[in-house]
Structures are given as structure tokens and as C-alpha cells.
Design an enzyme around this catalytic site. Structure first.
Site, PDB file in Angstrom:
ATOM      1  N   SER A 196     -10.764  -5.029  -0.742  1.00  0.00           N
ATOM      2  CA  SER A 196     -11.697  -4.086  -0.166  1.00  0.00           C
ATOM      3  C   SER A 196     -12.387  -3.169  -1.316  1.00  0.00           C
ATOM      4  CB  SER A 196     -10.754  -3.380   0.498  1.00  0.00           C
ATOM      5  OG  SER A 196     -11.206  -1.901   1.281  1.00  0.00           O
ATOM      6  N   HIS A 230     -13.432   0.025  -1.105  1.00  0.00           N
ATOM      7  CA  HIS A 230     -13.309   1.443  -1.437  1.00  0.00           C
ATOM      8  C   HIS A 230     -11.671   1.791  -1.992  1.00  0.00           C
ATOM      9  CE1 HIS A 230     -10.602   2.608   2.080  1.00  0.00           C
ATOM     10  NE2 HIS A 230     -10.894   1.451   2.678  1.00  0.00           N
ATOM     11  N   THR A 238     -27.370  -9.144   8.783  1.00  0.00           N
ATOM     12  CA  THR A 238     -28.092  -8.693   7.280  1.00  0.00           C
ATOM     13  C   THR A 238     -27.247  -7.995   6.490  1.00  0.00           C
ATOM     14  OG1 THR A 238     -30.126  -8.581   8.512  1.00  0.00           O
ATOM     15  CG2 THR A 238     -30.236  -7.460   6.599  1.00  0.00           C
ATOM     16  N   ASN A 260       0.883  -1.270   0.053  1.00  0.00           N
ATOM     17  CA  ASN A 260      -0.082   0.078   0.156  1.00  0.00           C
ATOM     18  C   ASN A 260       0.606   1.460  -0.115  1.00  0.00           C
ATOM     19  OD1 ASN A 260       0.529  -1.279   2.739  1.00  0.00           O
ATOM     20  ND2 ASN A 260      -0.310   0.528   3.486  1.00  0.00           N
ATOM     21  N   CYS A 307      -3.121   4.799   7.149  1.00  0.00           N
ATOM     22  CA  CYS A 307      -3.251   4.158   8.712  1.00  0.00           C
ATOM     23  C   CYS A 307      -2.211   4.672   9.460  1.00  0.00           C
ATOM     24  CB  CYS A 307      -3.036   2.751   8.503  1.00  0.00           C
ATOM     25  SG  CYS A 307      -4.346   2.079   7.720  1.00  0.00           S
TER      26      CYS A 307
HETATM   27  N1  PLP Z   1      -4.865  -4.084   3.355  1.00  0.00           N
HETATM   28  C1  PLP Z   1      -4.148  -3.175   2.706  1.00  0.00           C
HETATM   29  C2  PLP Z   1      -3.086  -3.380   1.773  1.00  0.00           C
HETATM   30  C3  PLP Z   1      -4.800  -1.821   2.681  1.00  0.00           C
HETATM   31  O1  PLP Z   1      -4.320  -0.900   2.186  1.00  0.00           O
HETATM   32  C4  PLP Z   1      -5.908  -1.523   3.634  1.00  0.00           C
HETATM   33  C5  PLP Z   1      -6.537  -0.303   3.648  1.00  0.00           C
HETATM   34  O2  PLP Z   1      -5.740   0.723   3.896  1.00  0.00           O
HETATM   35  C6  PLP Z   1      -6.546  -2.558   4.139  1.00  0.00           C
HETATM   36  C7  PLP Z   1      -6.007  -3.725   4.096  1.00  0.00           C
HETATM   37  C8  PLP Z   1      -7.768  -2.488   5.121  1.00  0.00           C
HETATM   38  O3  PLP Z   1      -8.986  -2.415   4.201  1.00  0.00           O
HETATM   39  P1  PLP Z   1     -10.378  -1.659   4.717  1.00  0.00           P
HETATM   40  O4  PLP Z   1     -10.379  -0.507   4.786  1.00  0.00           O
HETATM   41  O5  PLP Z   1     -11.357  -2.348   3.716  1.00  0.00           O
HETATM   42  O6  PLP Z   1     -10.365  -2.454   6.140  1.00  0.00           O
END
Ligand code: PLP
Length: 386
Positions: free
Chosen positions: A204, A206, A243, A156, A330
Site C-alpha cells: 500500500s 500511503h 485507466t 498493523n 480500521c
Molecule cells: N493491510 C494492512 C496490514 C493494513 O494496515 C492496511 C491499512 O490499514 C491495509 C492492509 C489496507 O491498505 P489500503 O489502505 O491500501 O487499502
């Protein structure tokens, strides 16, 4: 005051695709419970199953093996626990192997006790050290039983794409289970669960232009599954009770359809990303492009300028109307360099900036970025001269 802003932070969250937005609005009116057998319930169920087929198609899986969750964090929290089952029989996962450059969802080891988690290092380009993985898979220790390897497919922060096929083959040859966090890869590169040889993929919504609050755990159809994390009704074939969040799932599905169809466009995205990179290396001849020699996601650039604090540069970009991040969303807000930089051996840098672009970035995005970059360079030069 900045007139219009340029958003270069797609890896944190991509803009909602209009197609996702419009199916979500329709889904808000589809108020029935997808488990109800009446006409309205069946309409809602159809929307969930359409989305399931779209997610399956994105990664070449069987729709029956897609389980919706509230996001990749939930999917990882579900997967990273020692209690699994093989068919109906309970099965204990003895050891977990993760990668030192993983996203915190896997890096933390979930519910595994620390002594049962092994972290494998990466090289200076962010690629997993395969020799270390091989040694860990072959290690005889007191934790006899099934080993789970769970790690990112594409990083990421750096965008570095791991040698997933090789990692999967090595893992399977050792009789272990392999799960890839494919959150950043989905919709940006070709993803085929079978061709990869993966047992599980985490997705994911989004990150690919769907709404927040939806994700999936996709399996290759192996009999092994983690025990449910969320228990209650029998939704998601008993794997995940509750649900269904119909608008979010429907939006995820619509985004997945478009993302799968859009992949060829990523060639242009990569060419544009390369021009962002050129702008950086022209502005700073000492710039460090992280992961430059490894295969990378077409939309991601992660760079550092020695002696310059990433957070300070990020604020300067923000004031100039350009949104990007210093490391991942994060880890931003934390003091100190990201664990990814440290794992790659660049812990001495004062952080790095991540540019993650998308379809809509275009020339205007590049221009805004280079203009802001020039003013940052000018300030650095002035600072050095003073
Ligand atoms: N894994 C990676 C590599 C991510 O970049 C992210 C989000 O930043 C996640 C997992 C977490 O995903 P979610 O926002 O759907 O919980």
C-alpha cells in the site's frame, strides 16, 4: 489551544513525502492516457513504468510482476477469491488459511465461504502458531485442491514481525501458495520476495509516504494468478482493467524510491521507539508492552495500562496535541477490544494504545508524548487517591 501537533500514527497513514508530492503535481499535468501511443501518452506511460520499477526494486521483484491496484484492500479482495488460473487454465483454490491477528482485509477471508477458511492462532507475543499452521496444511478434508495461505508479515497494531521465511517454507513444502500482506513492513524492514520464498506480496502506498489510493499485488512470477477482479480494457497486462491513476501511482513510486533508500535510518527510529517505550514503563510500572519479546517493526509500540481505557487515554493525548490510535485505524470507532488483543490472550485489557512513529518524529515528538503521559499519570493517581 494546542500550538503544534505531534503525529504518532504512521501505521494508519504516513505523511506524504515531499518527493511524492512533487511527482504527483507533475503527473497532474501529464493528462494523457498512458495507453495512448502519441507522445503525451508515452510520457504518461513512462511515469507508470518508472513507478513499477521502483516498487519492484523495493521488494526485489521483476517489474513485470507488479500489478497496480487502488490499494492493498483491492489487492486482497482480488487475491482472496477461489477462482484463479494457471496460465490460461482455470484453477480453483480450495481452502484459505489466514491468521487470527490479521488485518480485516485478510481476516475476513474475502470471497471464500466461511467453511473453507481456517484461522490460525497466535501466541501471547502475536507470533503465528507454526504447529497449528503445520497441522492445517496437512489436514485432509473435503476441500481437496490448492490451499492459499494469506496473512500479515508485520502486524498493523503490534508491529510484530512474523517468521515469514519459515511460514513460506512450510507452506511451499505442503504444495500450497503463500501471500503476505506486507503493507506495514514495506519501507520499514528489508523486503525481498525471493529471499522470503513468498509467492505474492500486498503493498500500500500511503503507509510508506505515498498517496492514498494506490497499492500493488506483486508476484514472484508464478504461473498462478487470481482471475481479474476488475475487468474491462487490457491495462496491467489484463490483470486489472481501468485507466491508470497516474498521479497516485507516480507518487507511490517516488515514495518507494525514498523508502528503499531510507532503511538504514530505521535503526535510529527503533532507538527512538525504545525511548517511547521506556517513558511508558517509567510512567506506569504495570504497563503491558504487547509483542515485546517478538521481533517488531522499528517504528511501532503497542501498550496497555490495566484498568485504563485506551480510548480515554487516546482522547487525553489528542487534547494534549498528540495523535496516536487505540488499536488500528480500521478498528477504532468500534466498541470492545481489538481482535488482535483477543487473539494474543489479552482480551481482558481495556484496549491498547498504538504509537507509530516516523522519520520526522524526533525528540520533539518524544517530549510531547512524555509531557502528555505525565498529565495522564497525574490524573490516574488523583483518581485513585479520591
Ligand atoms: N493491510 C494492512 C496490514 C493494513 O494496515 C492496511 C491499512 O490499514 C491495509 C492492509 C489496507 O491498505 P489500503 O489502505 O491500501 O487499502
Amino acid at each position: 489551544m494546542v500550538a503544534s501537533r505531534v503525529y504518532l500514527d504512521h501505521n494508519a497513514s504516513a505523511p506524504l513525502r515531499p518527493a511524492a508530492r512533487s511527482v504527483m503535481l507533475a503527473a497532474l499535468d501529464s493528462f494523457a492516457n498512458p495507453s495512448s501511443v502519441h507522445t503525451e501518452g508515452r510520457t504518461a506511460r513512462r511515469a507508470v513504468e518508472d513507478a513499477r520499477r521502483a516498487i519492484a526494486a523495493l521488494v526485489n521483484a521483476d517489474p513485470a510482476n507488479v500489478v497496480f491496484t487502488s490499494g492493498a484492500t483491492e489487492a486482497a479482495s482480488w487475491l482472496l477469491r477461489p477462482n484463479w488460473r494457471m496460465g490460461r487454465a482455470p484453477l480453483e483454490i480450495a481452502r484459505l488459511i489466514v491468521c487470527a491477528a490479521d488485518h480485516p482485509v485478510t481476516l475476513g477471508g474475502g470471497q471464500f465461504p466461511a467453511e473453507r477458511v481456517k484461522r490460525i492462532g497466535v501466541d501471547g507475543d502475536g507470533l503465528l502458531r507454526l504447529d497449528e499452521l503445520q497441522a492445517a496444511l496437512g489436514a485432509k478434508d473435503q476441500h481437496l485442491g490448492v490451499t492459499l495461505v494469506a496473512m500479515h508479515l508485520a502486524n498493523n497494531e503490534t508491529g510484530v514481525i512474523q517468521s515469514a521465511r519459515e511460514i513460506a517454507a512450510m507452506t511451499k513444502a505442503a504444495g500450497a501458495v503463500i501471500a503476505f500482506d506486507a503493507v506495514q513492513a514495506a519501507g520499514r524492514i528489508e523486503l525481498d520476495i525471493e529471499a522470503l520464498g513468498a509467492d505474492f506480496l500486498l503493498l500500500s502506498s500511503h503507509k510508506l509516504g505515498g498517496p492514498k489510493g494506490a497499492g500493488a499485488l506483486v508476484s514472484a512470477g508464478v504461473a498462478l494468478m487470481p482471475e481479474p477482479l476488475v475487468r474491462g480494457g487490457g491495462q496491467e497486462r489484463g490483470h486489472r482493467a481501468g485507466t491508470e491513476n497516474l498521479p497516485a501511482i507516480a507518487g507511490f513510486g517516488a515514495a518507494a524510491v525514498e523508502a528503499a533508500a531510507d532503511l538504514s535510518y530505521m535503526v535510529e527510529v527503533a532507538a527512538l521507539r525504545d525511548r517511547f517505550e521506556q517513558a511508558v514503563t517509567l510512567a506506569f510500572d504495570d504497563a503491558v508492552i504487547l509483542g515485546a519479546s517478538a521481533p517488531r517493526l522499528p517504528n511501532t509500540l503497542f501498550f496497555a495500562v490495566p484498568g485504563m481505557k485506551a480510548e480515554t487515554m487516546q482522547i487525553a493525548f489528542d487534547l494534549a496535541g498528540v495523535s496516536l490510535s487505540a488499536g488500528s485505524a480500521c478498528s477504532s470507532g468500534k466498541v470492545g477490544p481489538s481482535h488482535v488483543l483477543e487473539a494474543m490472550g489479552f482480551g481482558n485489557l481495556a484496549g491498547a494504545l498504538r504509537v507509530s512513529i516516523g522519520r520526522e518524529t524526533g525528540e520533539a515528538g518524544l517530549l510531547a508524548f512524555t509531557t502528555a503521559l505525565r498529565s495522564i499519570v497525574a490524573r490516574r493517581t488523583k483518581g485513585q487517591a479520591a
